[in-house]
Design an enzyme around this catalytic site. Sequence first.
Site, PDB file in Angstrom:
ATOM      1  CE  LYS A   1      34.084  45.098  47.710  1.00 37.49           C
ATOM      2  NZ  LYS A   1      34.994  44.235  47.307  1.00 37.49           N
TER       3      LYS A   1
ATOM      4  CD  GLN B   1      38.832  44.809  47.429  1.00 37.43           C
ATOM      5  OE1 GLN B   1      37.612  44.590  48.222  1.00 37.43           O
ATOM      6  NE2 GLN B   1      38.507  44.885  46.057  1.00 37.43           N
TER       7      GLN B   1
ATOM      8  CG  ASP C   1      35.195  38.391  48.511  1.00 36.03           C
ATOM      9  OD1 ASP C   1      34.428  38.973  48.065  1.00 36.03           O
ATOM     10  OD2 ASP C   1      36.495  38.649  49.221  1.00 36.03           O
TER      11      ASP C   1
HETATM   12  N1  GUN Z   1      39.062  42.397  43.882  1.00 36.62           N
HETATM   13  C1  GUN Z   1      38.183  42.268  42.851  1.00 36.62           C
HETATM   14  N2  GUN Z   1      36.842  42.007  43.201  1.00 36.62           N
HETATM   15  C2  GUN Z   1      37.077  41.449  44.386  1.00 36.62           C
HETATM   16  C3  GUN Z   1      35.894  40.803  45.133  1.00 36.62           C
HETATM   17  O1  GUN Z   1      34.833  40.539  44.868  1.00 36.62           O
HETATM   18  N3  GUN Z   1      36.337  40.568  46.341  1.00 36.62           N
HETATM   19  C4  GUN Z   1      37.744  40.908  46.789  1.00 36.62           C
HETATM   20  N4  GUN Z   1      37.827  40.331  48.168  1.00 36.62           N
HETATM   21  N5  GUN Z   1      38.449  41.327  46.087  1.00 36.62           N
HETATM   22  C5  GUN Z   1      38.252  41.716  44.888  1.00 36.62           C
END
Ligand code: GUN
Length: 284
Positions: free
Chosen positions: A53, A97, A120
Amino acid sequence: MPAALIDGKSLAAGIRDELAAEVSELAARGVRPGLAVVLVGQNAASQVYVRNKRSACEKTGIASFAHDLPESASEEELLSLIKLLNEDPAVHGILVQLPLPRQIDEKRVIRSILPEKDVDGFHPVNVGLLSIGDSCLAPCTAAGVVALIDSTGIEIAGARAAIVGRSNIVGKPAAMMLLARNATVTICHSKTREIAEEIGRSDIVVAAVGKPSFIKGEWIKRGAVVIDVGINRMPDRKLAGDVEFHEASKRAAAITPVPGGVGPMTIAMLLKNTVEAARLKIVR
Ligand code: GUN
């Protein structure tokens, strides 16, 4: 005829190019979109996702703010960091995350992020806006799923769509987005009876269960579009989706590979949400 492969990598690259152009336009207006990515602890998969990311931001011209907290971080520490990020005008998007270490309440953390910075799309305000069909920051993987379906040219309105998996991150938001596009949506899960029949009458199948080969190829309706969100690490270290790919390919019109399908789209949509959050800041 075997199914066409839906190339998420190339679709995502196209979106990233468009976003890079938008980022340049915003720069000319004195705005540089910024994304704060917060990682707590050492979860191996999370470390990979977060690295991807952050690097995608940099390649697109988006400022990336990295915040790594130790596994032992307290909820208060994380909440104070989020408060700072909420108040920071250079930060347009905040991503924490998941999963978080057990001493931290995920719900409280998600609720502490300003909804307009919640790239998100997990904050209850955004979830609510999505479910009433209003404009909002929508969850990235679900948005990627819909973009992949659109790329096949299938008409979503009126199609029967089966979503397998009811997570807040993928299954539920994907269902809401397809419903907003007038699909007839069924959400299947571990207690669903006659799942083979549900899948067998669906023009669109979205698999997001996290179990390799959970969806049998022979269940797939001929000519269906199959989107496989699963990323399962097999004993031979290879990645596999939730769908029996080989068998499903003989019946589907189009199917996503794993890897190279949904994965790259999730990040592209995260960048898109960040640019959108920065743009909304100007408009307001
Ligand atoms: N963990 C697994 N998928 C995601 C996501 O799309 N966003 C976040 N913040 N954590 C995750």
